[in-house]
Design an enzyme around this catalytic site. Structure first.
Site, mmCIF file in Angstrom:
data_model
loop_
_atom_site.group_PDB
_atom_site.id
_atom_site.type_symbol
_atom_site.label_atom_id
_atom_site.label_comp_id
_atom_site.label_asym_id
_atom_site.label_seq_id
_atom_site.Cartn_x
_atom_site.Cartn_y
_atom_site.Cartn_z
ATOM 1 N N ASP A 70 55.262 90.599 -13.401
ATOM 2 C CA ASP A 70 56.562 91.222 -13.613
ATOM 3 C C ASP A 70 57.567 90.525 -12.709
ATOM 4 O OD1 ASP A 70 58.208 93.337 -14.736
ATOM 5 O OD2 ASP A 70 58.290 94.105 -12.695
ATOM 6 N N GLU B 189 70.926 97.693 -7.328
ATOM 7 C CA GLU B 189 71.937 96.925 -8.049
ATOM 8 C C GLU B 189 73.255 97.700 -8.113
ATOM 9 O OE1 GLU B 189 68.922 97.499 -9.072
ATOM 10 O OE2 GLU B 189 67.935 95.601 -9.561
ATOM 11 N N THR C 218 66.539 103.331 -23.621
ATOM 12 C CA THR C 218 66.820 103.171 -25.052
ATOM 13 C C THR C 218 68.149 102.457 -25.265
ATOM 14 O OG1 THR C 218 65.597 105.192 -25.538
ATOM 15 C CG2 THR C 218 67.077 104.375 -27.238
ATOM 16 N N ARG D 298 70.005 101.101 -22.725
ATOM 17 C CA ARG D 298 70.121 100.055 -21.709
ATOM 18 C C ARG D 298 71.554 99.971 -21.184
ATOM 19 N NH1 ARG D 298 67.227 94.654 -23.595
ATOM 20 N NH2 ARG D 298 67.291 94.273 -21.351
#
Length: 683
Positions: free
Chosen positions: A309, A350, A382, A384
């Site tokens: 990942d 973020e 879903t 995003r």
């Protein structure tokens, strides 16, 4: 932390020695079929000696054989006890950190009122408050706050780590210490079921389950023992026939027959088999990796494909906002203001970095939103997207969204808007250099984009090159768009990548590789990695990751270093190579001993007595002594493992056959002759 070597403390040595004798009990002895046959023979010989002593017969030779057979059993037990002791020493150090202290239990996050309770009373779902200088009372996830945490009791590393709410660095472990700031933690494991408790039980090798390969080899060794037993039994009628036909009396007393049997059966590998498996897991522990099963360690030695990942594994995990790029006709400050507004409720690293960048560039501080009707739009896997809707007197004045290119495109197009060509070109430019472009829109109007920079962990490219030499293909998995994914893949040095990946796509890729006959390893740290970690043959969860990921993996890297797979694979290959090498040595060794001592016992075969052993009795006793001494001589190799070097399987096999097969044939001749010299007083 000691990564290599075979340092054994005086305390560990004497504990293992005591364990060697306690393992002589029938319950322990019969767990190993080969050594069980030696145990039965030793008991029968003891009974014969007692019987002959009452009859006044000569028993000195039998007693000597008996003592060396007992030492053979003790040396075999010592190898296993020593391997177990090294693992338990690590477990004991962890137990010292496990104490039932107090905890500040709160009713809700940000609650300043708390109740002091015992940490042993905490249940799953309880909320606790931990300040600087306090121990974390149990395993959990950080829901509010950011703090540096001392995890040296778990990882052995002195440098503190950052734990924070949001993202994949929210998991904390009971028994670690908060060094700064504060944390609100939601407990995820009840007392007695914490990660530390599970680590301790896994590290204690005595409770280790045998691996399938180990079980199969054990069956093979038991079968060889049965066949070699029949071979030695056949000597009895042969001795009678020789006596009748030639008049030569071949002394095949029970002690001599038993010595031949013990020297022929694969006692060497049988004595070391358990120690090899336990030491493989213990070597992982020295690299701060905990394996939940020996099967996972074995599988690591045959890994063909590694899936990693990106976020938190290849990159540092915290993407940072680096720049604002305004759309045509939009001021950069306006874009920064909207970006900050949409990020105020975003607890991810973020989101926080966007708020900080807006403050640094344009001095945009916290604003008063209490007089406005604000509705936060949380991030959804879903859509995003995330954002904020601001109403004034019931009228929607701002409808801000930030998210991926595709998701924002769908959002603005649903409102009859479009993305300017300049913004599309800029997003592609940002993506090509390895950053992630995040679009920001207000209704159907594109305001611009925010550049989020992924930071690739240092030294990965060289490590991935080494993996390639080991025959391992690396594949990066990321939810980024293909351009961003390609840039980061090139910077990190992986062989392939999967962009815009979903948990379902990760599973699909793993199953594709497995259907081709490949063994797949997966490294991840997030909750969305859990299905893939569970499906893979070797699932390595980062300790910094979520509790769900740690539960799904069959290995846990306490240092959260993705390049650690090199050590994991090397140890897995060492385990397989060591087992194979010592099996080859043992079989060659036992057959060589058989042909070395038979000519000394059997007069018609005396021309084959190349060692010129002094007497039949000395030949038998020398072989028994050598058979016992070779076990402790090989313990360091069993614990350390055969050295692995990246080379072809054929080359490695040829080397091991030559070294351990050839050595297994030659060493008994030299060793038995040397012992014969000593016994007959030549030295």
């Amino acid at each position: 932390m000691e990564k290599s070597g075979l340092f054994i403390s005086k305390e560990l040595f004497f504990q293992s020695l005591i364990g060697s004798f306690t393992k002589l009990s029938p319950g322990k002895a019969f767990s190993n079929p080969v050594m069980a046959s030696v145990w039965v023979g030793t008991v029968l010989l003891l009974l014969q000696i007692i019987y002959h002593s009452f009859l006044g017969r000569y028993i000195q030779f039998d007693v000597t054989i008996l003592l060396w057979l007992i030492l053979t059993l003790v040396f075999a037990n010592f190898a296993e006890a020593l391997a177990e002791g090294r693992g338990k020493a690590r477990a004991d150090s962890l137990k010292k950190t496990r104490s039932s202290g107090s905890a500040k239990k709160v009713k809700s996050e940000n609650d300043k009122e708390f109740t002091i309770v015992s940490s042993s009373e905490l249940k799953i779902g309880d909320l606790v408050y931990v300040e600087a200088g306090e121990m974390i009372p149990g395993d959990g996830d950080v829901i509010v706050g950011i703090a540096s945490v001392d995890e040296s009791a778990i990882t052995g590393e002195s440098a503190p780590v950052i734990r924070e709410s949001g993202g994949d660095r929210s998991a904390v472990t009971g028994g670690t210490k908060v060094l700064s700031d504060f944390l609100y933690i939601k407990i995820t494991a009840s007392a007695g079921e914490s990660f530390l408790d599970k680590m301790i039980s896994l590290i204690e090798g005595a409770s280790r389950n045998k691996t399938p390969n180990e079980i199969a080899l054990g069956i093979l060794l038991a079968s060889l023992t049965f066949l070699f037993g029949l071979a030695v039994l056949s000597l009895v009628p042969i001795a009678d026939f020789v006596s009748k036909e030639t008049g030569y009396h071949w002394n095949l007393s029970f002690s001599i027959w038993l010595s031949l049997f013990v020297c022929l059966i694969p006692t060497t590998i049988a004595a070391l088999l358990s120690a090899i498996g336990i030491s493989g897991m213990e070597r992982l522990i020295r690299y701060n990796v905990v394996a939940k099963s020996g099967k996972a360690v074995e599988a690591a030695g045959d890994i063909n494909v590694l899936l990693l990942d990106k976020t938190g594994t290849i990159t540092l995990g915290n993407r940072e906002a680096r720049a604002f790029y305004a759309a045509p006709g939009v001021r950069e400050e306006e874009l920064a203001d909207a970006s900050q507004l949409s990020s105020l409720s975003d607890e991810t690293p973020e989101g926080r970095s966007i708020v900080i960048l807006a403050k640094q560039k344009f001095a945009i501080r916290e604003r008063n939103l209490q007089d406005l009707d604000v509705r936060w739009i949380p991030f959804s896997a879903t859509t995003r997207m995330s954002g904020v809707e601001i109403y004034n007197d019931g009228k929607l004045t701002k409808n801000i969204r930030k998210g991926s290119i595709d998701s924002i495109r769908k959002f603005v197009e649903s409102k009859d808007g479009t993305i300017p060509k300049e913004v599309t070109a800029k997003s592609e430019e940002v993506a090509r250099k390895g950053s992630t472009p995040i679009l920001v829109a207000d209704g159907k109007t594109i305001l611009g984009l925010v550049e989020l920079k992924d930071i690739v962990k240092g030294g990965l490219k060289e490590r991935f090159t080494y993996m390639r030499r080991m025959g391992i293909r690396t594949v990066m998995i990321t939810g980024d768009n293909p351009l961003t994914a390609a840039a980061i893949a090139a910077e990190a040095g992986v062989d392939d990548f999967i962009a815009e990946a979903t948990p379902e796509r990760k599973l699909e890729r793993i199953r594709e590789e497995q259907s081709k006959g490949y063994l797949v390893a997966m490294i991840g740290d997030g909750t969305n990695d859990a299905p893939a970690l569970a499906q893979s043959d070797v699932g390595v969860a980062m300790n910094t990751g979520t509790q769900t990921a740690r539960e799904a993996g069959n290995m846990i890297d306490l240092d959260s270093n993705p390049s650690k797979l090199i050590e994991i694979v090397e140890i897995g290959k060492q385990l397989l190579m060591t087992r194979g090498a010592l099996t080859t040595f043992s079989i060659a060794n036992d057959v060589a001993k058989y042909f070395a001592i038979l000519p000394a016992l059997f007069s018609p075969l005396s021309p084959l007595n190349v060692m010129r052993l002094s007497s039949p009795e000395s030949a038998v006793l020398s072989a028994v002594i050598f058979n016992a001494l070779i076990i402790p001589a090989l313990i360091p190799l069993a614990l350390r493992g055969v050295k692995y070097e990246p080379k072809s399987a054929d080359s490695a096999l040829a080397r091991n056959v030559f070294l351990y097969g050839g050595g297994g044939i030659l060493l008994p001749f030299l060793g038995i002759k040397l012992i014969d010299f000593i016994l007959t007083g030549v030295f």
